[in-house]
Design a protein around this motif. Structure first.
Motif, PDB file in Angstrom:
ATOM      1  N   PRO A   1      48.884  22.971  22.965  1.00 41.99           N
ATOM      2  CA  PRO A   1      48.809  24.269  23.639  1.00 41.99           C
ATOM      3  C   PRO A   1      47.646  24.403  24.593  1.00 41.99           C
ATOM      4  N   ASN A   2      46.638  23.572  24.428  1.00 46.53           N
ATOM      5  CA  ASN A   2      45.424  23.742  25.222  1.00 46.53           C
ATOM      6  C   ASN A   2      45.088  22.514  26.047  1.00 46.53           C
ATOM      7  N   MET A   3      46.123  21.823  26.538  1.00 44.94           N
ATOM      8  CA  MET A   3      45.858  20.601  27.302  1.00 44.94           C
ATOM      9  C   MET A   3      44.999  20.874  28.525  1.00 44.94           C
ATOM     10  N   ASN A   4      45.169  22.037  29.132  1.00 39.75           N
ATOM     11  CA  ASN A   4      44.384  22.348  30.331  1.00 39.75           C
ATOM     12  C   ASN A   4      42.909  22.525  30.019  1.00 39.75           C
ATOM     13  N   GLU A   5      42.590  22.743  28.743  1.00 40.14           N
ATOM     14  CA  GLU A   5      41.203  22.936  28.354  1.00 40.14           C
ATOM     15  C   GLU A   5      40.542  21.645  27.892  1.00 40.14           C
ATOM     16  N   VAL A   6      41.311  20.577  27.825  1.00 38.65           N
ATOM     17  CA  VAL A   6      40.738  19.293  27.422  1.00 38.65           C
ATOM     18  C   VAL A   6      39.986  18.695  28.606  1.00 38.65           C
ATOM     19  N   ASP A   7      38.688  18.559  28.459  1.00 41.36           N
ATOM     20  CA  ASP A   7      37.857  18.059  29.555  1.00 41.36           C
ATOM     21  C   ASP A   7      38.140  16.590  29.785  1.00 41.36           C
ATOM     22  N   GLY A   8      38.412  16.263  31.037  1.00 41.80           N
ATOM     23  CA  GLY A   8      38.547  14.870  31.422  1.00 41.80           C
ATOM     24  C   GLY A   8      39.679  14.140  30.742  1.00 41.80           C
ATOM     25  N   LEU A   9      40.830  14.800  30.593  1.00 39.25           N
ATOM     26  CA  LEU A   9      41.975  14.106  30.007  1.00 39.25           C
ATOM     27  C   LEU A   9      42.358  12.951  30.922  1.00 39.25           C
ATOM     28  N   ASP A  10      42.184  11.751  30.420  1.00 35.80           N
ATOM     29  CA  ASP A  10      42.326  10.552  31.226  1.00 35.80           C
ATOM     30  C   ASP A  10      43.790  10.278  31.566  1.00 35.80           C
ATOM     31  N   PRO A  11      44.165  10.255  32.852  1.00 36.62           N
ATOM     32  CA  PRO A  11      45.571   9.983  33.208  1.00 36.62           C
ATOM     33  C   PRO A  11      46.018   8.590  32.797  1.00 36.62           C
ATOM     34  N   ILE A  12      45.087   7.632  32.789  1.00 38.33           N
ATOM     35  CA  ILE A  12      45.460   6.286  32.335  1.00 38.33           C
ATOM     36  C   ILE A  12      45.802   6.315  30.850  1.00 38.33           C
ATOM     37  N   GLY A  13      45.035   7.085  30.090  1.00 37.94           N
ATOM     38  CA  GLY A  13      45.331   7.226  28.672  1.00 37.94           C
ATOM     39  C   GLY A  13      46.693   7.853  28.441  1.00 37.94           C
ATOM     40  N   VAL A  14      47.035   8.860  29.252  1.00 38.77           N
ATOM     41  CA  VAL A  14      48.347   9.495  29.152  1.00 38.77           C
ATOM     42  C   VAL A  14      49.446   8.482  29.464  1.00 38.77           C
ATOM     43  N   LEU A  15      49.257   7.701  30.531  1.00 35.76           N
ATOM     44  CA  LEU A  15      50.249   6.700  30.911  1.00 35.76           C
ATOM     45  C   LEU A  15      50.419   5.654  29.819  1.00 35.76           C
ATOM     46  N   LEU A  16      49.312   5.215  29.232  1.00 35.78           N
ATOM     47  CA  LEU A  16      49.386   4.219  28.166  1.00 35.78           C
ATOM     48  C   LEU A  16      50.136   4.754  26.954  1.00 35.78           C
ATOM     49  N   ALA A  17      49.928   6.024  26.634  1.00 38.86           N
ATOM     50  CA  ALA A  17      50.640   6.627  25.508  1.00 38.86           C
ATOM     51  C   ALA A  17      52.140   6.685  25.791  1.00 38.86           C
TER      52      ALA A  17
END
Length: 283
Positions: free
Chosen positions: A133-149
């Protein structure tokens, strides 16, 4: 019908136990990242799991006639583990689990034959989104990490599909032992090259062994048994409990408090799993 129901309930019990042990292993694995990185942790996990499973099941006694699904199953297994550990090294564990779950959800969606099955998929999807629910509040959510997941999720989908085919050729234990051995041959050398002598630290090896047992050897054997006794679609929807169990593990083990909407998400995914348990039958 009674035998079928017993087999299906047995498969459900195996899956629940598998998910609990995986989350226990994940809590140990993250503690090893500062010492041997995701590569070394994956090498521990796959290497020890392959040794244990081969010792127990001796898969060479009954080799499959068709090696293609076995090799693909093993490669999906190895890459899934490596990319997921890379992902949670960059993004929070809960987000990584939820993103990875797009794989089995896709299997459930594309294998559906009845309209009512989509209800359980939609409930599971709603629950997963509420777990973020609070993804926008996660500081520095790494796009590479998202892609790897997401890559790990695609491999998870392959693991389900090829695991079903592999499990049909031999016993569940032998099949998963072969798959884990292929995964270990593919990934362990990379971990050794990356981390070198750090993997020989005797204070870390017991933790690596625990990860191998809790995160791979035991749960993957249980999952293979489940795959032999239920459709891939039912397996995929049942696995919607994974984010919920991860959230509960965070509360009980790590003391992570959950918001109201996160608890709502837990009940949604549990509802999806219960719905699939009640209505999914072998064709």
């Amino acid at each position: 019908m009674q035998l079928l129901d017993k087999r299906f309930l047995y498969a459900i019990a195996c899956l629940l136990l598998a998910m609990i042990t995986i989350q226990s292993g994940a809590s140990i694995a993250k503690q090893l990242f500062p010492h041997v990185g995701p590569e070394g942790t994956t090498a521990y996990r796959l290497g020890f799991s392959a040794l244990i499973l081969c010792f127990i099941f001796k898969p060479w006694r009954k080799l499959p006639k068709n090696w293609r699904p076995v090799i693909l199953y093993g490669l999906c297994l190895g890459i899934m583990n490596l990319t997921f550990y890379y992902a949670i090294a960059r993004i929070p564990l809960g987000i990584g689990v939820a993103l990875e779950f797009t794989g089995p959800l896709a299997v459930a969606l594309f294998s559906s034959k009845r309209k009512r099955d989509y209800l359980w998929v939609l409930l599971a999807i709603a629950g997963i989104f509420l777990l973020l629910p609070n993804m926008n509040e996660v500081d520095g959510l790494d796009p590479i990490g998202v892609l790897l997941a997401l890559i790990a999720g695609a491999c998870w989908a392959g693991y389900i599909i090829f695991g079903k085919k592999t499990g049909g050729q031999s016993s569940g234990g032998m099949a998963v032992a072969l798959g884990m051995s292929i995964a270990a041959f593919a990934i362990v050398p990379y971990g050794v090259i990356s981390q070198g002598s750090a993997l020989l630290d005797w204070t870390l090896i017991p933790l690596g062994l625990a990860i191998g047992i809790l995160s791979s050897a035991l749960p993957y054997s249980l999952e293979m048994v489940a795959l032999r006794n239920m459709p891939a679609q039912g397996f995929s929807i049942m696995m919607s409990l994974e984010p919920a169990i991860a959230a509960l593990a965070g509360l009980l083990i790590l003391g992570e408090l959950l918001s109201f909407w996160q608890w709502v998400a837990i009940f949604l995914v549990i509802g999806a799993s219960l719905g699939s348990s009640i209505t999914t039958k072998e064709d």
